[in-house]
Each structure stands twice: as C-alpha cells, then as structure tokens.
Design an enzyme around this catalytic site. Structure first.
Site, short mmCIF file in Angstrom:
data_model
loop_
_atom_site.label_atom_id
_atom_site.label_comp_id
_atom_site.label_asym_id
_atom_site.label_seq_id
_atom_site.Cartn_x
_atom_site.Cartn_y
_atom_site.Cartn_z
N TYR A 156 0.84 -1.20 0.00
CA TYR A 156 0.00 0.00 0.00
C TYR A 156 0.88 1.25 0.00
O TYR A 156 0.66 2.19 0.75
CB TYR A 156 -0.93 -0.01 1.21
CG TYR A 156 -2.15 0.88 1.05
CD1 TYR A 156 -3.17 0.55 0.16
CD2 TYR A 156 -2.27 2.06 1.78
CE1 TYR A 156 -4.28 1.36 0.00
CE2 TYR A 156 -3.39 2.88 1.63
CZ TYR A 156 -4.38 2.52 0.75
OH TYR A 156 -5.49 3.33 0.59
N GLY A 157 1.89 1.22 -0.87
CA GLY A 157 2.74 2.39 -1.05
C GLY A 157 2.23 3.25 -2.18
O GLY A 157 1.01 3.37 -2.40
N SER A 201 1.74 0.73 7.01
CA SER A 201 0.66 0.98 6.05
C SER A 201 -0.67 0.38 6.48
O SER A 201 -1.71 0.72 5.91
CB SER A 201 1.05 0.43 4.67
OG SER A 201 2.16 1.11 4.15
N HIS A 251 6.02 -4.26 -12.46
CA HIS A 251 7.39 -4.27 -12.96
C HIS A 251 7.82 -5.73 -13.03
O HIS A 251 7.52 -6.52 -12.13
CB HIS A 251 8.30 -3.47 -12.03
CG HIS A 251 9.75 -3.42 -12.46
ND1 HIS A 251 10.13 -3.29 -13.78
CD2 HIS A 251 10.90 -3.47 -11.74
CE1 HIS A 251 11.46 -3.24 -13.84
NE2 HIS A 251 11.94 -3.37 -12.62
#
Length: 338
Positions: A25-26, A53, A108
């Site tokens: 949760y960044g 987070s 990514h």
C-alpha cells in the site's frame, strides 16, 4: 508498431464478482486499490501485520488482511512491494496460497525476468504497469483522465489472461490514456536501462557535474542550482508535451544552437553509447540484478554510503535551503516512481 489498446478494447465487466488483492500500500498500491474500488471492483489489501501501512489502508476504508489471507481471498493478486523483498514475500506468503485459475500481476517484471519468482503453471501471470508514479495514477484517475500503461502476458493458464489484464488496467484508469503491449523481458530491461543511463543515473550525474563545474569556477551555488537542477523540470515538461522539436521551438534560438554545438562535446555519441551498451549488457545478462540482490543480502553497504554522501553534497544542501524559500512549491508535489 506495438499494439495499443483503449477503453473500447477493455471489458471491465470481467472483474465483476472477482476480488482483487493488492499486496502493498505504497505509492502504486494505494493508487491501484483506490482506482479499482472507484471503478466498482471489490478490493482487499494484503500487508505485513504491524507494518506502518496497515492503519493507513484501514483508515482509507479497505479490508486489510495479512498477505497470506489476502492471497487466498484474491482472484487476481497484484504484488506492489519493493523488488528486493518481493521474492521472499512471494515464497513465504503468496505461493502457498495460490490456487489454480488465479492470476498474479506485477507493475514491474524484475522478479519474473530474473527468476526470483517462478509461478506455478496453473495461474495466469501478467504485467499492468502505469508509466507514472502512484500519486499521479490516482490524481489523473480522480480528474477523469489516466496514465498510459504497459501490458504483457507472461503466462496464460486460463486462456483469458490478456482480457483480464486489459480489464484490470481499465479499472485503474490506464485505458483512458492508452495501453501499450510489450513483454515482461522488454519492460524490465528497458526500464532498468532507462533508469540507469538517462532518468536517474545519467541525469543526476549530469546535473551534479554541471553544478560542480559552475561552483568551482566561482559562481554562486544558488545560481548553479537554479541553472542545472531547478530549470530541468521546465525542459522535461516541454519535451513531454511536444517532443524535443517542440521544446526547441519554445526555448530561445540561442539555447537551441547551444544544444547542437555543445551537447555532443559533453556527451560524445559513440563514447557515450559504448558505455550505455555496457550497462545494457549488465541488465540483459542478469549481472545488475545479481549485484542488486547481493547488495541487499549484505546490508546495502554501497547503497547506504552513496545515499548518505548525496544527502551532504552541496548541490543537495543548497537545494533544500532554496526550496524552503519557494512558497509556491510544497511537499505534495513530491512523489516516488516505484
């Protein structure tokens, strides 16, 4: 030209009745979770218990679960945590809780490309990668727009992986801007190369060298900072909007002439490209990935030393002092890219 997709090509209805588990949760995690929820998708957030987070995601109204439980609950499991810890978290928390027919997704491809994560054959594996930081992904969605995204299907166990991936990207707003089809390998290698030789490594060293040359020549650090760092955003914004030709149209003819006669002196094309090819070779061979993985296993000695040295560099010191006096700029303008 690679395939491009837009909202007309995506069926958000494919996510109806499904649960998306956002692991992390960044910067990206919060944006994906919020955008999907606002698109009508059921979302749970998977986090390490006791992590900072957890309370943030809870206050934002999400069902927050330990990573293992979130993986069990999710039909689609999007892993949005740091590259260097992703493999270990996957092995311990995600892999044991994957069932046939689920999908695991990434923003990514590092851990797939370098085989830090090897998914079972009975799950879909896809890439849904916004080409912008998470807070931009969220802000653009909230404004009714979107950030361009990359899509890649690494493994299609169900025969529906691409359609689900397109639906997912539509849910985070990417289809509003455009979705470019690629592969996990191409995304990973071009991303690492671009970061190292241009976006981070190349640009930062160029700014630092320019700053140091001006200060060593007797010019004030403040003037050097404004000229070699602060104004870079103005140029990048012009390029982003209209390409290099559009940027040249907007700057003075004097500046454009200087580009032609002095750019090649500072960065001789063949010498620069030869060194870039060395970097690309390290990315392609896995040497860079191995070095980064080993760096983390050994406590990050080089990383931490370089970060500390940069913090104390005069370029950064004077920059902090100047930014405190720039009343039009705030911390809200800052964001992380990964």
């Amino acid at each position: 030209m690679a395939n491009m997709y837009y909202e007309k090509d995506c069926n958000l209805g494919l996510l109806e009745g499904k649960t998306v588990a956002i692991i992390g949760y960044g910067s990206q995690g919060h944006a994906h979770a919020m955008n999907l929820r606002d698109s009508g998708v059921k979302v749970v957030v998977g986090l390490r218990q006791g992590g900072k987070s957890w309370d943030v995601a809870t206050k934002d109204g999400f069902d927050v679960l330990p990573i293992a439980e979130a993986t069990k609950a999710g039909d689609i499991v999007m892993i949005l945590i740091n590259d260097e810890i992703m493999g270990e978290v996957y092995d311990k928390e995600v892999a044991p809780n994957l069932a046939a027919g689920k999908a695991i997704a990434f923003a990514h491809g590092f851990n797939i490309r370098y085989k830090q994560i090897v998914p079972p054959a009975n799950v879909d594996v896809f890439l849904a990668a916004p080409k912008g930081p998470g807070h931009t992904v969220r802000a653009q969605y909230a404004a009714g727009r979107g950030v361009p995204c990359l899509i890649a299907v690494e493994q299609d166990a169900t025969g529906k992986a691409k359609d689900v991936a397109l639906a997912y990207i539509a849910g985070i707003g990417g289809a509003r801007a455009g979705i470019l089809e690629t592969t996990m390998t191409e995304e990973t290698e071009t991303d690492l190369f671009g970061e190292q030789v241009v976006l981070c490594g190349g640009v930062v060293d160029l700014m630092r060298c320019g700053f140091e040359v001006l200060v060593e020549a007797g010019y004030s650090p403040e003037s050097a900072y404004f000229e070699c760092l602060h104004e870079l955003k103005l140029i990048v914004d012009l390029v982003n909007k209209a390409g290099v030709g559009g940027m040249n149209y907007s700057v003075s003819d004097t500046a454009e002439y200087g580009e032609y006669v002095s750019g090649p002196r500072v960065l001789p094309a063949e010498e620069t490209k030869a060194r870039m090819r060395e970097v690309l070779s390290d990315v392609q061979s896995g040497k860079f990935a191995k070095n980064w993985i080993d760096e983390n296993k050994n406590g990050r000695p080089l990383f931490n030393a370089q970060r500390a040295a940069l913090k104390d560099h005069p370029m950064e010191v004077v920059g902090r002092q100047l930014r405190e006096k720039m009343l039009w700029q705030s911390d809200a303008d800052l964001d992380s890219a990964t």
